[in-house]
Design an enzyme around this catalytic site. Structure first.
Site, short mmCIF file in Angstrom:
data_model
loop_
_atom_site.label_atom_id
_atom_site.label_comp_id
_atom_site.label_asym_id
_atom_site.label_seq_id
_atom_site.Cartn_x
_atom_site.Cartn_y
_atom_site.Cartn_z
N ASP A 1 -13.33 15.14 -3.56
CA ASP A 1 -13.43 16.44 -4.23
C ASP A 1 -14.77 16.47 -4.96
O ASP A 1 -15.62 15.61 -4.73
CB ASP A 1 -12.24 16.62 -5.21
CG ASP A 1 -11.85 18.09 -5.36
OD1 ASP A 1 -12.74 18.89 -5.67
OD2 ASP A 1 -10.67 18.42 -5.18
N ASP B 1 -3.34 4.37 -1.93
CA ASP B 1 -4.29 4.81 -0.89
C ASP B 1 -4.26 6.34 -0.77
O ASP B 1 -3.64 6.88 0.14
CB ASP B 1 -3.86 4.14 0.43
CG ASP B 1 -4.71 4.54 1.61
OD1 ASP B 1 -5.86 5.00 1.41
OD2 ASP B 1 -4.24 4.39 2.76
N THR C 1 -10.41 4.34 10.65
CA THR C 1 -10.27 3.47 11.83
C THR C 1 -9.70 4.22 13.04
O THR C 1 -9.62 3.67 14.13
CB THR C 1 -9.38 2.25 11.50
OG1 THR C 1 -8.29 2.68 10.69
CG2 THR C 1 -10.15 1.19 10.75
N ARG D 1 -3.86 -5.28 14.54
CA ARG D 1 -2.72 -5.43 15.46
C ARG D 1 -2.53 -6.92 15.72
O ARG D 1 -3.02 -7.47 16.71
CB ARG D 1 -2.97 -4.64 16.77
CG ARG D 1 -2.92 -3.12 16.56
CD ARG D 1 -1.55 -2.66 16.09
NE ARG D 1 -1.44 -1.24 15.73
CZ ARG D 1 -1.57 -0.76 14.50
NH1 ARG D 1 -1.85 -1.55 13.48
NH2 ARG D 1 -1.39 0.53 14.27
N LYS E 1 0.85 -1.20 0.00
CA LYS E 1 0.00 0.00 0.00
C LYS E 1 0.89 1.25 0.00
O LYS E 1 1.75 1.40 0.87
CB LYS E 1 -0.89 0.01 1.24
CG LYS E 1 -1.85 1.19 1.26
CD LYS E 1 -2.81 1.11 2.43
CE LYS E 1 -2.27 1.78 3.68
NZ LYS E 1 -2.14 3.23 3.57
O1 C5P Z 1 0.55 1.39 10.93
P1 C5P Z 1 -0.89 0.92 10.75
O2 C5P Z 1 -1.00 -0.58 10.63
O3 C5P Z 1 -1.83 1.55 11.75
O4 C5P Z 1 -1.27 1.53 9.32
C1 C5P Z 1 -2.57 1.50 8.81
C2 C5P Z 1 -2.55 2.10 7.43
O5 C5P Z 1 -3.87 2.06 6.90
C3 C5P Z 1 -2.11 3.55 7.34
O6 C5P Z 1 -1.39 3.71 6.13
C4 C5P Z 1 -3.41 4.35 7.28
O7 C5P Z 1 -3.29 5.53 6.51
C5 C5P Z 1 -4.33 3.36 6.56
N1 C5P Z 1 -5.75 3.52 6.81
C6 C5P Z 1 -6.31 3.46 8.07
N2 C5P Z 1 -7.66 3.60 8.26
C7 C5P Z 1 -8.46 3.79 7.22
C8 C5P Z 1 -7.92 3.84 5.93
C9 C5P Z 1 -6.56 3.68 5.76
O8 C5P Z 1 -5.58 3.25 9.02
N3 C5P Z 1 -9.78 3.88 7.39
#
Ligand code: C5P
Length: 226
Positions: A62, A57, A116, A176, A30
């Site tokens: 817009d 991502d 999230t 996690r 991603k």
């Molecule tokens: O480091 P971590 O596992 O928290 O990363 C989650 C990734 O997913 C980040 O790149 C974040 O921008 C992306 N993301 C997110 N929640 C969303 C959409 C994308 O955490 N709803």
């Protein structure tokens, strides 16, 4: 369920080093805002040349025509999946899908439901309703607009599939796998939860790239989702 590794590290070199380590594995990568703004199309193309499926991502938001223009440029890069905000509305999503339908090959297009990192309270302050009700509505109009699925937390994945059907893709960040710190994420879950809620893609960033041995962490996750 597929693993999508977030290349969210500080430098291009760090991201490329991680990609090199993971080359050959059955995973997606991603590319997010920081990396894309700094390293651009060239970086995306080098990941494609390494054989990876790439999710760009950029969470586009817009007016409809501007979104369609931007999504067309993303598709021209040859990426495999893109996303836009569901709160940009059905008209914008339809405009994007109509534009992409003119291309020879189009990426999967997902809408972003509720980030999230939102708690229910913070979300209600902005959208005036609970995450669950909003995501349910978003799932309906995302599907009606012809998109392929949604980005959501694990906690909404099964509900979205109830509303939009099993084939409607859910991609869930906030995973996690090793039960460590949730960082800035609020609605986090582990692999078992992601599996039981029928997530099609899990996105994992920090638990992999901050691990002592990112390759080992990736293997452990792949084993866990088998
Ligand atoms: O480091 P971590 O596992 O928290 O990363 C989650 C990734 O997913 C980040 O790149 C974040 O921008 C992306 N993301 C997110 N929640 C969303 C959409 C994308 O955490 N709803």
């Amino acid at each position: 369920m597929k693993l999508c590794v977030a290349l969210d590290m500080e430098t291009k070199k760090q991201n490329l080093d991680l990609a090199m380590k993971l080359k050959g594995l059955d995973i997606w990568l991603k590319v997010g805002l920081r990396s894309y703004l700094r390293d651009g199309a060239c970086f995306v193309k080098s990941l494609k040349n390494m054989g990876f499926k790439v999710f760009l991502d950029l969470k586009i938001y817009d007016i409809p025509n501007t979104m369609a223009d931007a999504c067309e440029v993303c598709a021209d890069l040859g990426v495999d999946m893109i996303n836009l905000h569901a709160s940009s509305g059905k008209k914008a999503m339809v405009a994007v899908m109509e534009r992409l339908s003119r291309l020879n090959s189009k990426p999967l297009v997902l809408s972003v439901s509720a980030l999230t990192s939102f708690s229910d309270d913070e979300f209600s302050e902005i959208y005036g309703m609970s995450i669950n009700s909003a995501v349910r509505n978003m799932a309906i109009f995302t599907q009606n607009a012809g998109l392929d699925g949604m980005v959501c937390s694990v906690f909404e994945s099964a509900m979205i599939k109830d509303v939009a059907g099993e084939n409607f893709i859910t991609l869930t960040p906030g995973i996690r796998p090793f039960g460590k710190s949730s960082d800035d994420q609020v609605r986090v879950a582990n692999l078992e939860m992601a599996k039981s809620q029928k997530s099609d893609f899990i996105v994992v960033g920090r638990p992999i790239y901050e691990a002592k041995d990112p390759l080992k962490a990736t293997f452990e996750i792949l084993k866990g989702i088998e």
